[in-house]
Enzyme design. Structure first.
Site, PDB file in Angstrom:
ATOM      1  N   HIS A 176     -10.160   0.836  -1.502  1.00  0.00           N
ATOM      2  CA  HIS A 176     -10.868   1.293  -2.224  1.00  0.00           C
ATOM      3  C   HIS A 176     -12.046   1.212  -1.801  1.00  0.00           C
ATOM      4  O   HIS A 176     -13.085   1.190  -2.712  1.00  0.00           O
ATOM      5  CB  HIS A 176     -10.552   0.258  -2.881  1.00  0.00           C
ATOM      6  CG  HIS A 176      -9.364  -0.021  -4.046  1.00  0.00           C
ATOM      7  ND1 HIS A 176      -8.698   0.267  -4.153  1.00  0.00           N
ATOM      8  CD2 HIS A 176      -8.229  -1.224  -3.727  1.00  0.00           C
ATOM      9  CE1 HIS A 176      -7.580   0.242  -4.257  1.00  0.00           C
ATOM     10  NE2 HIS A 176      -7.082  -0.907  -3.731  1.00  0.00           N
ATOM     11  N   HIS A 189      -4.795   2.345  -7.223  1.00  0.00           N
ATOM     12  CA  HIS A 189      -3.194   2.604  -5.846  1.00  0.00           C
ATOM     13  C   HIS A 189      -2.041   3.838  -5.830  1.00  0.00           C
ATOM     14  O   HIS A 189      -1.909   3.119  -5.437  1.00  0.00           O
ATOM     15  CB  HIS A 189      -2.422   1.264  -5.773  1.00  0.00           C
ATOM     16  CG  HIS A 189      -3.417  -0.026  -6.130  1.00  0.00           C
ATOM     17  ND1 HIS A 189      -3.494  -0.600  -7.672  1.00  0.00           N
ATOM     18  CD2 HIS A 189      -3.408  -1.215  -4.970  1.00  0.00           C
ATOM     19  CE1 HIS A 189      -5.164  -2.076  -7.525  1.00  0.00           C
ATOM     20  NE2 HIS A 189      -3.790  -1.983  -5.668  1.00  0.00           N
TER      21      HIS A 189
END
Ligand SMILES: Nc1ncnc2c1ncn2[C@@H]1O[C@H](COP(=O)(O)OP(=O)(O)O)[C@@H](O)[C@H]1O
Ligand SMILES: Nc1ncnc2c1ncn2[C@@H]1O[C@H](COP(=O)(O)OP(=O)(O)O)[C@@H](O)[C@H]1O
Ligand SMILES: [Mg+2]
Ligand SMILES: [Mg+2]
Ligand SMILES: [Mg+2]
Ligand SMILES: [Mg+2]
Lengths: 215, 332, 332, 215
Positions: free
Chosen positions: C56, C218
């Site tokens: 991320h 995700h």
């Protein structure tokens, strides 16, 4: 004879041709460039059509000048200044003649080619639009030397330009964006030479259609 | 083609509108002709401007602000702007001390900036230009249009912009620009192509195990197509030609810039950066300053480029000087 | 799989090494267990830490520094870190005033942070936690694990980090965190999947004309697969559910955050930003602050998310407060 | 009988199984999660094998405890704390017994399941590993009630777990990451239930192979 209306016709014809061939020119430019030549020329020629509607011009030179300045201020990239300079020089070369005969037509073509070479510094065989313009000019000069009519001059010029454009396929580029590819540029036709051949073909077709008047 | 856009014909203007709204504190976007200036122009200094085709964001408009550019000129995607907006930006950036054009070495950019410079001179603006050509992937010979301007452009815009900000005159700024250009080298690789909006499909196709080495920033194919290799092998394929070209040597202090092409995430860029810094260290070259991120991009292309700039005290000091732009900010 | 990596098993550590080298002036990376602290820890204040799976970036390690986080804990790609490094980071961030855990609401993150908090408490560290759950794409009901923590996390870390920096105590910082979480809503869309390194292929496949609406961070598929639409229609598919959820109303002042998922270039993000700001304006909602860029990503996924935070004087002031981290920097 | 060596065998067998099934578990987690379950379990179980080589343990409980703490500190995600808690609770439940008989085996299984439920708060039908553990425990309890040998108990538990895992396919997830998908989670088998069934199968296979000793 080539007059202002004829020149507008020719440019309008070319604009239509470019819109039709936009994707093809993009494809050619994708292979050895940055995939914008079709969009660049289309944006520019559409603007030329609009500009000529606004400001039709009284002489071939005035029409060419409007087209030139429009291309310079709308196209960008390499093609914008090169085409713009070509038409600007052609416009200056023919002065304020109301109509252009064969000799004047050749004068315009020579000036256009010289403008491209002056700006772009490319030589024949560098895989650029010069490879379409140079043979076109030579063919036009030959035809004019035998006093061929304008229609004939432009037809031979277009044919030579088309052959020149096709002839860029095996070449390794030495100018413009395609030169970055080195040997990988061989095997693809140059987009600028291709659009240049289309330009000369548009002139020839205009002459052919107006052949009654243009002989 | 998958993009968050409305229409390929308006993508540049649509994006500029968002950019203008997002950074109204720093920049002002002018339309028709399109160019970007600082919201509060600084007078009494050399104007520093740059421009080129769009699709390389944040370059150049993202670098307009204190300590960097006075104005930027975004053309159509991958298409050099025309002289009109360059002229307008030049005039806007001039406050009597003259204007430096930072031009990446592409035929279109050079021709359009040249024309604009002539027009500006005719209007009484003193203009000089530096042509950035740092890409070692291209041989600078009679057989090419010369080396391309790539990653080094970002570093040059920062350093030269800061020199202008401190008050250097046009001659000094121009010479500094030449010096930065002479001391920076870059090279890039692509893991995927990009898609030019009006083309609608990828400029080139790569198989799942192929990458392009020696790419520019316009989605053009590179010099060579090779198989994907681990990062430890990929990084030196870019770094070694860079180091050998200047050449950089043991004892040199450098700025190392690992740049993403737009579609490669930071996790990979940092990984590449770590390898590059280590490989420079192994050669006795010290990385004194660094930049990692997406600063000069090719739309959504996956890939990266490496730039190395030889530093001296002045260049380091100018790099460290405050900068306040949408895309680079420190010391303010 | 095309990535600039050496080995899926070492990608996180390899990338951390580059991150450490690139930002040695700001952060220190500790290995085994892996966590990141400020290079010069600040004592006498509440420690603010966060963490979660890697992939991320720049979240969370890129937000370690003055005015934001004291430490960050990167797990394996898309996998919450284990309690050990969270405990180590908690202890490193504690200087007696206690530690706030900023936890994105995923089962794994919550469980691992909980365990670490218990262990830290046993060691005498006072720990509180805020669970960020701003994703309106997920219904918060008995039938889900609750809303996910997404874009709002970035805004919360900045605001809460700045509150801790000015000296707010643990209770105040925790309450502020709850308040930010209560006032922020987000939603995302994907134009492409991402490829988890150890999976080696895209998590999901999308046809050329398909996009996923309501994705998390995700690479998980979203709530709904729809056809690609122009940006003018796509933006409200995210913005409307956000605005309706809180709800935001005419007269509100907000922070608008348009976030890239990693593979979408700035030219598209600014375009989306421009549309979003305009559509908020049409509802009478004023965008007072903004953030545009790749700040909480899903590896190389193409796509974006929108977050809207309702501002008041205190939140705005804390947002504006100086921050000096690898990924966010102003006022310093 | 289940002793420390038996437990090490079973865990080693499970580790091997997980490595073999790593891609399959990743695939299951790709469909309704984030594509890491196979990598998570593999990383964890490889670490368990290493930890047990270092610290073999003298009782089943000691072996389980080493496995539990290793999983907790190596796996992360949702699976790490859940598996870790399961094995930790099982370890505590069987105390310092040198060997586990059928009743003790059931005690361990019950404690493991309760640990998962306590941490994860999932109920049967939520499409989680509970859907494998719950039927496994019930089957084991049934078998133990008729004084079946450990081998039989574990075999029936494994079978029930496998059925339970398969039974997650039509379910709509209500816990864990898959719950974000809502109705789109139906039609896919839950990765955690699948790896749980593999765990119980590894126990059953170990018992079958050691059946001379384990009856
Ligand atoms: N130096 C040059 N001299 C003549 N023609 C050139 C030169 N450089 C480029 N060209 C022509 O320009 C064409 C490319 O135009 P275009 O794609 O519109 O611009 P750009 O290369 O800037 O993207 C080439 O195909 C070539 O024919
Ligand atoms: N609340 C819960 N209770 C029981 N099991 C759960 C719960 N949440 C998730 N799981 C299990 O964990 C599995 C996912 O594990 P894993 O992929 O390793 O972690 P993550 O979801 O954090 O990526 C799911 O398939 C499910 O069986
Ligand atoms: Mg081109
Ligand atoms: Mg171009
Ligand atoms: Mg995970
Ligand atoms: Mg998972």
């Amino acid at each position: 004879m080539i007059d202002a209306a004829w020149m507008r016709d020719a440019l309008t014809r070319y604009a239509k041709r470019i819109t039709e061939q936009r994707e093809y020119l993009i494809e050619l430019d994708s292979a050895i460039g940055d995939a914008d030549h079709g969009a660049n020329m289309d944006r520019g020629m559409q603007a030329v059509v609009v500009a000529l509607a606004d400001k039709p011009g009284n002489t071939p030179a005035e029409v060419l000048k409007t087209a030139a300045t429009t291309l310079i201020s709308k196209v960008g990239g390499a093609a914008g200044p090169l085409y713009g300079t070509a038409l600007l020089r052609a416009s200056i070369a023919v002065g304020d003649q109301q109509t252009l005969d064969g000799a004047a037509t050749v004068t315009a073509l020579v000036a256009a080619r010289d403008g491209i070479v002056a700006r772009g510094k490319a030589e024949i065989g560098d895989k650029t639009m010069v490879d379409a313009w140079e043979p076109a000019v030579l063919a036009a000069q030959d035809a004019a030397a035998t006093n061929s009519p304008v229609k004939e001059i432009l037809s031979l010029a277009a044919q030579a330009a088309e052959q020149g454009a096709e002839g860029t396929i095996p070449l390794i580029a030495r100018k413009g964006r395609a030169s970055y590819l080195g040997e990988r540029s061989a095997g693809h036709q140059d987009p600028g030479a291709t659009s240049s051949a289309m330009f000369l073909r548009a002139l020839a077709d205009t002459a052919a259609e107006n052949s009654g008047a243009a002989t | 083609m998958k993009k968050i856009i409305n229409d390929p014909n308006t993508v540049v203007q649509d994006s500029l509108r968002g950019f203008a709204a997002a950074h109204a504190d720093l920049v002002q976007v002018h339309y028709d002709p399109d160019f970007v200036t600082r919201v509060t122009p600084k007078t009494g200094k050399v104007g520093v401007i740059s421009g080129g085709g769009s699709g390389h964001e944040p370059l150049h408009a993202g670098f307009v602000g204190t300590g960097m550019l006075d104005a930027a000129v975004p053309g159509a995607v991958f298409t050099s702007p025309t002289p009109d907006p360059i002229l307008a930006a030049t005039q806007a950036a001039d406050s009597g001390a003259g204007v430096l054009h930072i031009v990446k070495n592409y035929t279109g950019d050079v021709l359009n900036f040249e024309t604009a410079a002539e027009l500006a001179s005719a209007e009484g603006v003193e203009v000089r230009a530096v042509i950035v050509d740092d890409d070692v992937a291209v041989k600078d010979s009679l057989y090419t249009a010369g080396r391309r301007g790539v990653g080094g452009t970002v570093l040059l815009e920062k350093i030269v912009g800061s020199a202008a900000e401190r008050g250097d005159d046009l001659l000094a700024v121009t010479e500094l620009a030449e010096r930065v250009n002479a001391n920076v080298r870059s090279m890039g690789a692509a893991l995927s192509s990009c898609t030019v909006p009006h083309a609608g499909k990828p400029t080139f196709e790569l198989a799942d195990n192929e990458i392009e080495i020696g790419i520019g920033i316009h989605g053009e194919p590179g010099r060579q197509r090779v198989n994907l290799v681990p990062a430890d092998e990929l990084v030196p394929m870019l770094l070694d030609p860079i180091v050998d070209d200047l050449p950089f040597a043991s004892g040199d202090n450098v700025l190392l810039f690992v740049n993403g092409m737009g579609g490669t995430p930071l996790i990979e860029l940092y990984l590449a950066y770590g390898i590059a810094e280590k490989q420079l260290a192994d050669r006795g070259i010290t990385v004194e300053r660094r930049l990692v991120g997406n600063y000069i991009t090719s739309l959504e292309m996956q890939g990266f480029s490496i730039s190395v700039l030889k530093l001296d005290d002045e260049l380091r000091e100018l790099w460290d000087a405050p900068v306040n732009t949408p895309a680079l900010r420190w010391g303010v």
